[in-house]
Design an enzyme around this catalytic site. Structure first.
Site, PDB file in Angstrom:
ATOM      1  N   SER A  14      32.132 -10.839  52.883  1.00 15.14           N
ATOM      2  CA  SER A  14      31.415 -11.068  53.832  1.00 15.14           C
ATOM      3  C   SER A  14      30.992 -12.874  53.805  1.00 15.14           C
ATOM      4  CB  SER A  14      30.503 -10.188  53.580  1.00 15.14           C
ATOM      5  OG  SER A  14      28.879 -10.381  54.247  1.00 15.14           O
ATOM      6  N   HIS A  15      30.342 -12.733  53.151  1.00 12.90           N
ATOM      7  CA  HIS A  15      28.819 -13.782  53.951  1.00 12.90           C
ATOM      8  C   HIS A  15      29.446 -14.899  52.601  1.00 12.90           C
ATOM      9  CE1 HIS A  15      26.732 -11.118  51.339  1.00 12.90           C
ATOM     10  NE2 HIS A  15      26.271 -11.906  50.932  1.00 12.90           N
TER      11      HIS A  15
ATOM     12  N   ASP B  46      29.377 -14.366  60.290  1.00 11.68           N
ATOM     13  CA  ASP B  46      28.981 -14.292  58.880  1.00 11.68           C
ATOM     14  C   ASP B  46      30.549 -14.491  58.687  1.00 11.68           C
ATOM     15  OD1 ASP B  46      29.563 -12.215  59.144  1.00 11.68           O
ATOM     16  OD2 ASP B  46      28.777 -11.616  57.182  1.00 11.68           O
TER      17      ASP B  46
ATOM     18  N   ASP C 152      32.924 -12.359  57.562  1.00 14.39           N
ATOM     19  CA  ASP C 152      33.540 -10.710  58.364  1.00 14.39           C
ATOM     20  C   ASP C 152      32.979  -9.987  59.569  1.00 14.39           C
ATOM     21  OD1 ASP C 152      31.547  -9.576  57.025  1.00 14.39           O
ATOM     22  OD2 ASP C 152      32.521  -7.897  56.527  1.00 14.39           O
TER      23      ASP C 152
ATOM     24  N   ASP D 169      29.713  -9.198  60.598  1.00 10.29           N
ATOM     25  CA  ASP D 169      28.789  -8.362  61.090  1.00 10.29           C
ATOM     26  C   ASP D 169      27.373  -8.852  60.702  1.00 10.29           C
ATOM     27  OD1 ASP D 169      28.487  -8.847  57.720  1.00 10.29           O
ATOM     28  OD2 ASP D 169      29.308  -6.709  57.302  1.00 10.29           O
ATOM     29  N   ARG D 170      26.984  -9.604  60.455  1.00  5.82           N
ATOM     30  CA  ARG D 170      25.900 -10.714  60.538  1.00  5.82           C
ATOM     31  C   ARG D 170      25.886 -11.572  61.686  1.00  5.82           C
ATOM     32  NH1 ARG D 170      23.860 -11.039  54.523  1.00  5.82           N
ATOM     33  NH2 ARG D 170      25.358  -8.849  53.142  1.00  5.82           N
TER      34      ARG D 170
ATOM     35  N   LYS E  54      27.207  -2.976  60.147  1.00 10.06           N
ATOM     36  CA  LYS E  54      26.421  -3.603  61.423  1.00 10.06           C
ATOM     37  C   LYS E  54      27.527  -4.880  62.290  1.00 10.06           C
ATOM     38  CE  LYS E  54      25.704  -6.719  57.139  1.00 10.06           C
ATOM     39  NZ  LYS E  54      25.863  -5.007  56.099  1.00 10.06           N
TER      40      LYS E  54
END
Length: 544
Positions: free
Chosen positions: A113-114, A278, A280, A282-283, A377
């Site tokens: 992710s982030h 981010d 991947d 999703d943010r 998300k």
């Protein structure tokens, strides 16, 4: 087929967290480590022979090598078909989209992710179920149980698949389809939002936007959608080429790590709109001209304006937010007469509610918003939603947010992150907080009186499952809150998160800096939890 059964021994540190298994790259590069976890996933599943699996990741270091291993193991374990994104790339929401569109059995997503990427940085792997969402706890518990008793794994001996060529390949009796990573997702976005109206806004000459993909997965998606389909000026998408180390940056869309974008939006001759996503995809972070939109407010504003987007023109069934997210969306739900659910942190908790038709929009304060179009998300979805609202209303970002506050009141809100805290110190802090809970109710701290103090527990209204110890809440009699949690998304030390919230209904008092408005509560949080004394930190690493 030349299938090898490789003897192995369990690794005892493969318990998935809220977003799968995350470790440093050298940990995953240990002999058998990745293979063990993938085999544990397969061993925990049933009746997948001949079924379709979706595989992709955010392009970080070790992504390509891991995909080749997963493909050969999927073939050896009996999957019939694997869909993999070109170049090994699939944003997390795009992977969810593809799982759902193709009625796949599930998917394996490679991302941390982030978190930073690179040879010594972070890597992650998680399993998504057939609804496109993250595996629920009963599935991740089964994966962990399988990992602790593993004695062997199966893998096909075969050449690597050419991930850069869109084509079909055979791995033994399994078909591998390398697909356009963007096409299905772009088609879904076009079905939800008014692309002609957004195109008119972006090509009008009176509106400028900047999209910063932080050298992460959304670069190809943002370029294809904003610059090619919607007519935004070339160069609108910045840092749009995914890099294995994210260009040496930290792909977390907040005011600290997306500092280049923040400087542009708060500088001279600033654009009208800015956004970042981010690692991947999703943010999201949303900015106006010299104006930051708090993620909790963003969720509330999307809910309040949902019918402006074609995909939501008939209204929304309900909303859900993670417990630490501000109660701003609760006020919108009350006015709309729809249900609002408070869940633990972790997108998987929204899945049951969406599958049951209880909610349409969901959000977390950690820059994550989404809807029932997928089961993750979705950063670019949120950006497109904002553009749709801006195109329809013809107002600035700041005007839309301040008008929302005048209508619903402002929930002053901030999150203070203390990253990389010594784990023992962090656990001591949480243990001492827990011990205080029974005696806090009724105590007065400055001008605030404690109305309740607990450790959040959630009973899923769909399947009845119970999740306990989801964060310490201290609520005050005026509706203000302080929440303390240890994050499960890092790979080193502990991240202590403190969430602070205070409601202000008076429009004349809604223009303060949140750190000023929440100043007394910040002091109270330190008094109750002894943050500085126990962490050794005199200020947070990140404030949002």
């Amino acid at each position: 087929m030349n299938i090898h059964t490789i003897a192995t021994q369990p690794f005892l540190d493969q318990k998935p967290g809220t977003s799968g298994l995350r470790k440093k790259v050298p940990v995953f590069q240990q002999r058998h480590y990745l293979e063990n976890f993938v085999q544990a996933i397969f061993n925990s599943l049933e009746d997948f022979t001949g079924q379709t699996l979706v595989v992709g990741g955010d392009g970080r270091f070790y992504n390509r090598q891991a995909i080749q291993i997963i493909l050969k193991m999927a073939a050896a374990n009996g999957f019939g078909r694997v869909l993999v994104g070109q170049g090994g790339i699939l944003s997390t929401p795009a992977a969810s989209c593809i799982i759902r569109k193709n009625n796949a059995f599930g998917g394996i997503i490679l991302s941390a992710s982030h978190n930073p990427g690179g040879p010594t940085e972070d890597f992650g792997i998680k399993y998504n179920t057939g609804n496109g969402g993250p595996a629920p706890e009963k599935v991740t518990d089964a994966i962990f149980a399988a990992s602790t008793s593993l004695t062997s794994y199966c893998i096909l001996e075969a050449p690597d698949v050419d991930l850069d060529q869109i084509d079909s390949f055979s791995l033994g009796s399994m078909t591998v389809d390398v697909i356009d990573a963007v096409a299905d997702y772009g088609e879904l976005m076009e079905s939800l939002f008014d692309f002609p109206k957004i195109r008119q806004l972006l090509s009008s000459g009176n509106f400028r936007m900047v999209m910063d993909s932080l050298h992460a997965v959304t670069g190809p998606y943002a370029t294809a959608i904003f610059e090619q389909r919607l007519g935004a000026a070339p160069g609108t998408v910045q840092n749009g080429i995914p890099l294995e180390d994210f260009g040496g940056g930290h792909p977390d869309p907040n005011l600290v790590y997306a500092h280049d974008l923040v400087e542009v939006l708060f500088g001279d001759n600033a654009p009208d709109f800015g956004a970042a996503s981010d690692g991947d995809g999703d943010r999201n972070m949303i900015l106006g001209c010299r104006f930051f939109v708090n993620p909790s407010d963003s969720l509330a504003i999307l809910a309040a304006n949902a019918t402006l987007a074609p995909g939501y023109k008939n209204g929304i069934a309900g909303v859900a937010r993670s417990m630490p997210t501000s109660e701003a969306v609760d006020r919108v739900a009350a006015k709309l007469g729809i249900d609002c659910y408070e869940t633990p942190t972790g997108w998987k908790f929204f899945g049951n509610l969406m599958d049951a038709g209880r909610v349409t929009l969901c959000g977390e304060e950690s820059f994550g918003t989404g809807s029932d179009h997928v089961r993750e998300k979705d950063g670019l979805w949120a950006v497109l939603f904002w553009l749709n609202i801006l195109a329809e209303r013809g107002e600035s970002v700041e005007a839309i947010v301040t008008e929302h506050w005048r209508t619903y009141g402002r929930n002053y809100y901030s999150r203070h992150d203390y990253e990389g805290v010594d784990s023992d110190r962090a656990n001591t802090l949480m243990d001492q907080l827990q011990a205080q809970l029974p005696s806090l109710k009724g105590q007065t701290f400055g001008s605030y009186t404690v109305g309740y103090a607990d450790n959040f527990s959630y009973t899923d209204p769909i399947d009845g499952s119970v999740s306990q110890n989801q964060g310490v809440r201290i609520g005050f009699t005026d509706g203000s809150r302080i929440v303390f949690r240890l994050s499960g998304t890092g790979t080193q030390g502990a991240t202590l998160r403190i969430y602070l919230e205070s409601y202000e209904p008076d429009a004349a008092k809604q223009g303060l800096d949140p750190q000023v408005a929440l100043g007394e509560m910040i002091e109270i949080a330190d008094t109750i939890a002894q943050i500085q004394a126990l962490t050794g930190r005199d200020q947070p690493t990140v404030i949002t």
